[in-house]
Structures are given as structure tokens and as C-alpha cells.
Motif scaffolding. Sequence first.
Motif, PDB file in Angstrom:
ATOM      1  N   THR A   1       6.065   0.537 -18.770  1.00 56.95           N
ATOM      2  CA  THR A   1       4.805   0.833 -18.090  1.00 56.95           C
ATOM      3  C   THR A   1       3.672   0.648 -19.088  1.00 56.95           C
ATOM      4  O   THR A   1       3.644   1.312 -20.129  1.00 56.95           O
ATOM      5  N   LEU A   2       2.782  -0.276 -18.807  1.00 57.73           N
ATOM      6  CA  LEU A   2       1.680  -0.604 -19.710  1.00 57.73           C
ATOM      7  C   LEU A   2       0.435   0.166 -19.285  1.00 57.73           C
ATOM      8  O   LEU A   2      -0.011   0.059 -18.139  1.00 57.73           O
ATOM      9  N   THR A   3      -0.098   0.941 -20.203  1.00 61.74           N
ATOM     10  CA  THR A   3      -1.257   1.779 -19.905  1.00 61.74           C
ATOM     11  C   THR A   3      -2.457   1.319 -20.729  1.00 61.74           C
ATOM     12  O   THR A   3      -2.321   0.596 -21.701  1.00 61.74           O
ATOM     13  N   GLY A   4      -3.606   1.783 -20.329  1.00 56.17           N
ATOM     14  CA  GLY A   4      -4.837   1.432 -21.034  1.00 56.17           C
ATOM     15  C   GLY A   4      -5.970   1.087 -20.091  1.00 56.17           C
ATOM     16  O   GLY A   4      -7.152   1.209 -20.444  1.00 56.17           O
ATOM     17  N   HIS A   5      -5.641   0.671 -18.880  1.00 55.00           N
ATOM     18  CA  HIS A   5      -6.677   0.420 -17.885  1.00 55.00           C
ATOM     19  C   HIS A   5      -7.244   1.747 -17.382  1.00 55.00           C
ATOM     20  O   HIS A   5      -6.531   2.746 -17.294  1.00 55.00           O
ATOM     21  N   THR A   6      -8.531   1.737 -17.062  1.00 56.16           N
ATOM     22  CA  THR A   6      -9.190   2.936 -16.523  1.00 56.16           C
ATOM     23  C   THR A   6      -9.733   2.691 -15.111  1.00 56.16           C
ATOM     24  O   THR A   6     -10.506   3.491 -14.597  1.00 56.16           O
TER      25      THR A   6
ATOM     26  N   PHE B   1       0.824  -1.211   0.000  1.00 55.64           N
ATOM     27  CA  PHE B   1       0.000   0.000   0.000  1.00 55.64           C
ATOM     28  C   PHE B   1       0.859   1.261   0.000  1.00 55.64           C
ATOM     29  O   PHE B   1       0.331   2.365  -0.146  1.00 55.64           O
ATOM     30  N   ASP B   2       2.191   1.092   0.169  1.00 55.78           N
ATOM     31  CA  ASP B   2       3.070   2.265   0.096  1.00 55.78           C
ATOM     32  C   ASP B   2       3.524   2.546  -1.338  1.00 55.78           C
ATOM     33  O   ASP B   2       4.472   3.305  -1.556  1.00 55.78           O
ATOM     34  N   ASN B   3       2.859   1.910  -2.326  1.00 51.70           N
ATOM     35  CA  ASN B   3       3.071   2.137  -3.766  1.00 51.70           C
ATOM     36  C   ASN B   3       4.345   1.487  -4.311  1.00 51.70           C
ATOM     37  O   ASN B   3       4.730   1.775  -5.457  1.00 51.70           O
ATOM     38  N   THR B   4       4.995   0.623  -3.536  1.00 49.48           N
ATOM     39  CA  THR B   4       6.234   0.006  -3.990  1.00 49.48           C
ATOM     40  C   THR B   4       6.113  -1.517  -4.009  1.00 49.48           C
ATOM     41  O   THR B   4       5.178  -2.095  -3.449  1.00 49.48           O
TER      42      THR B   4
ATOM     43  N   HIS C   1       5.317   3.199  -9.041  1.00 50.99           N
ATOM     44  CA  HIS C   1       3.863   3.315  -9.008  1.00 50.99           C
ATOM     45  C   HIS C   1       3.454   4.514  -8.160  1.00 50.99           C
ATOM     46  O   HIS C   1       4.152   4.906  -7.208  1.00 50.99           O
ATOM     47  N   THR C   2       2.291   5.062  -8.493  1.00 50.49           N
ATOM     48  CA  THR C   2       1.753   6.184  -7.719  1.00 50.49           C
ATOM     49  C   THR C   2       0.483   5.776  -6.979  1.00 50.49           C
ATOM     50  O   THR C   2      -0.240   6.632  -6.468  1.00 50.49           O
TER      51      THR C   2
ATOM     52  N   ASP D   1      -2.928   2.841  -9.608  1.00 50.43           N
ATOM     53  CA  ASP D   1      -2.693   3.990 -10.496  1.00 50.43           C
ATOM     54  C   ASP D   1      -3.078   3.666 -11.939  1.00 50.43           C
ATOM     55  O   ASP D   1      -2.731   4.416 -12.860  1.00 50.43           O
ATOM     56  N   PHE D   2      -3.793   2.523 -12.145  1.00 45.73           N
ATOM     57  CA  PHE D   2      -4.335   2.086 -13.443  1.00 45.73           C
ATOM     58  C   PHE D   2      -3.258   1.559 -14.401  1.00 45.73           C
ATOM     59  O   PHE D   2      -3.525   1.384 -15.584  1.00 45.73           O
TER      60      PHE D   2
END
Length: 454
Positions: free
Chosen positions: A263-268, A204-207, A225-226, A247-248
Motif C-alpha cells: 500500500t503506497l501512501t503519501g497522497h493527500t 464505487f464499492d471500494n473493491t 481499499h476504504t 482513500d488517498f
Amino acid sequence: MERKDFETWLDNISVTFLSLTDLQKNETLDHLISLSGAVQLRHLSNNLETLLKRDFLKLLPLELSFYLLKWLDPQTLLTCCLVSKQWNKVISACTEVWQTACKNLGWQIDDSVQDALHWKKVYLKAILRMKQLEDHEAFETSSLIGHSARVYALYYKDGLLCTGSDDLSAKLWDVSTGQCVYGIQTHTCAAVKFDEQKLVTGSFDNTVACWEWSSGARTQHFRGHTGAVFSVDYNDELDILVSGSADFTVKVWALSAGTCLNTLTGHTEWVTKVVLQKCKVKSLLHSPGDYILLSADKYEIKIWPIGREINCKCLKTLSVSEDRSICLQPRLHFDGKYIVCSSALGLYQWDFASYDILRVIKTPEIANLALLGFGDIFALLFDNRYLYIMDLRTESLISRWPLPEYRKSKRGSSFLAGEVSWLNGLDGHNDTGLVFATSMPDHSIHLVLWKEHG
């Protein structure tokens, strides 16, 4: 009448009798029976029993006996085994009959074992286990106690269960003994995966972090990750780690170096599940042996290639409703051939070669069943009250087991299936160990285990 005269008379009447039609022969016999006394009728009865009640299993060739036995159901065959020692010997020796009976119960068959008596014993063992499942008596429960705060993350492998908690620790348990094998200090764990040497945690600390079991030392820290990291998977052969986050995004990391490769994007929506798996089928987009990455959010499953190409693009996006009216539950099964996910409409199974939906399994009597495990024969499902076993051949629920008030999680990582090889068919040996585990509000772990054979 003298003996010689009698024999002559008998020869003459026999010739005449043989020349008659069947109807005339019957009328002649009826007439002779009506003229007979008690002595003659008793003699007739004794001889007819010998002529008519022949033991066909004893007289027929073994191959013909086996052919006839195939038409009988197993329960009738077991009853026939009680007729005589000879019948029991012949019926018990019919390997194909007992193998078929075991298959019909959902048991795996090893064709290399040709000991016929072995398969009859396997069937008797199988029928006992199936009755236990039907009577809801196949399982027993246990608990693991040791954490001092909520347990968010669970991962099971080869008899060992890893638990990650808000008490900033991760523990490795031997399920058979209930003993804690390792306990190390970590960050807050939202996801865990381990092997003999190391533990990988999403937090949960984004790491994401990698830890050494023996020393408890953090050997690698993955930052980028954010949002909270809800799922991790890795492959030592590829030296790759993947992570899914709130962070999607999905990130691909170099496992040994700790650097972000892509970094793979596309999720909402939050990415609640990532799976790194070797493909087992061929299609236009991939070949057997290719490594594939699956990532899932609330509405979609995305399929990515993972190989030497670092900047990979999404191969396909799967969903059950174009308007996003139907949510996917945060559980995902992928064995290299099929993708299975559950939703409010039922279980969806996709063929990985074509990406087509093969079937939708609906259970109208019970809504919102969540997926735990999926095999060739059985599926393991659950809801807020029960653990269920479904026979996938009939798509019917054959067993259930009551569950306590476990701690709910929208991400789905606070409960998991244990041993899953039995989902491809029981074999008399794989119905042991852990079936299901879930974290409880009192920070303990509730275990459902196979009960030993009676």
C-alpha cells in the motif's frame, strides 16, 4: 553584294565586333535594331526565344534539377507540374522534396519507401486531410446505445471500447460496427481496463474485480481499499495490478492471487489516475526497461519503482505549484520518456530522465483545456464545447470539432481518446477509427470518428 564579298565583309565586321567592349557591343546592336525592318525584327525575335527560353529542367543533370526544386514550395511545384509532361516527370521523381513537404504537414515518413511518385501521392492525400482539419470537416459522429444507467468508466483498445455503468454491467463494443461484442454483469464501475480474455474493474464499492469475458464469471476479487477505486492498471508479465482510490492510497496487488503486496501512501487527495509503464530512458533513479508506476491526485504526480522490491518508496513528486494553488486535471500521459499533464495554466511536459519541466504550453485564447492525448507532432485537447487538435511544433490549435453536452466528471474517466498513433504524425493509414468517446446524460456513448478520405 556578291556572296563571296558578303562573307568577307561579315568576317571582318565579326572580328571588329568581338574586339569591342560590352558597352560598345550594346550600342552597335541598338543601332542595327534601329535600322531593321519588320522582317529582321521578327527573325531576331524568333531566334532570341530559342536562345533565351531554354528548358533547364530538360537540359540540367537530374541531381542539379532536384537541388533547384528543393527551394520551391509544394504549391509552386504542383503548378510547375502543369508546364509539360517532362516537368511533371522530373518534379514527381524528386523524392526528397515530397517527403519534406509531408514532414512539414506533420506526416510520418518511411524512408524505406523510395518510390518517388508514391510520396507525391501521399502529399496530395496529406494536403486534403489537413484542409479537412482546418475546415472542421475531418470527423463524423456516432452513438452507442445499450446501458440503462449512467456510464462512468471507458477504456479503448484496438478498435474495441469497454463501458462500465451504474446498471451493474460492462459492455465491450466494436467501434467500427457499433455492435456489442460482450455484455456481462458486474458491480458499479468507476474504472475499467481489458484484454482479449479478461476485464478488470475498479468500483464505487471500494473493491477491484477481475472478470472473464467469455463466461462473465468473476475470477478474482481485490478487497482492501476504504474508498471508491477510480483507476486501475495491470501487467500480465509482472503479474501485478495497481489501483488508485478515494482513500488517498495506491495499492499493488498480485494479479493472479488477488493478494495485496503493498500500500503506497503519501497522497493527500483522491488518487484519480494510476499508470503502469515501462521506462524508456536512463537516469540516476531508473534504467530503460524498468517498470514505473505513476499515480496522480488533484495537486501531485508521484513516481514509484515497480520491480522485485515490494516495499518501494516514492522516487519523485511532481507538481506545478508548491502552495497547491494550481490544480492538475485528472488526465495523465506517460510514454516512458515524458510525463504530460494539464492544468489551469496550460500543458506541462516533464522529461522523465531528469524530472525537469521541458515546456509549458499555454493557450491564452482558450482557458482550462483538458488533455486527451499527446504525441510527437499533435496533441488532442478538449473543453466544455469543443474537441481541439494542437500542432505541438507551433503550439497552435489547427482544428476543432463541436461536442454535445456530455456528462461531466471530476475524475475524468467518462471521456477518453481513441486511436492515438496519429498524434506522432499522420501517415495516410492511421487517421481512421475512433478519435474521442464520452458518456452522455441519456446513458449513451457519443463517438467522434475519423471521416474516410475523400
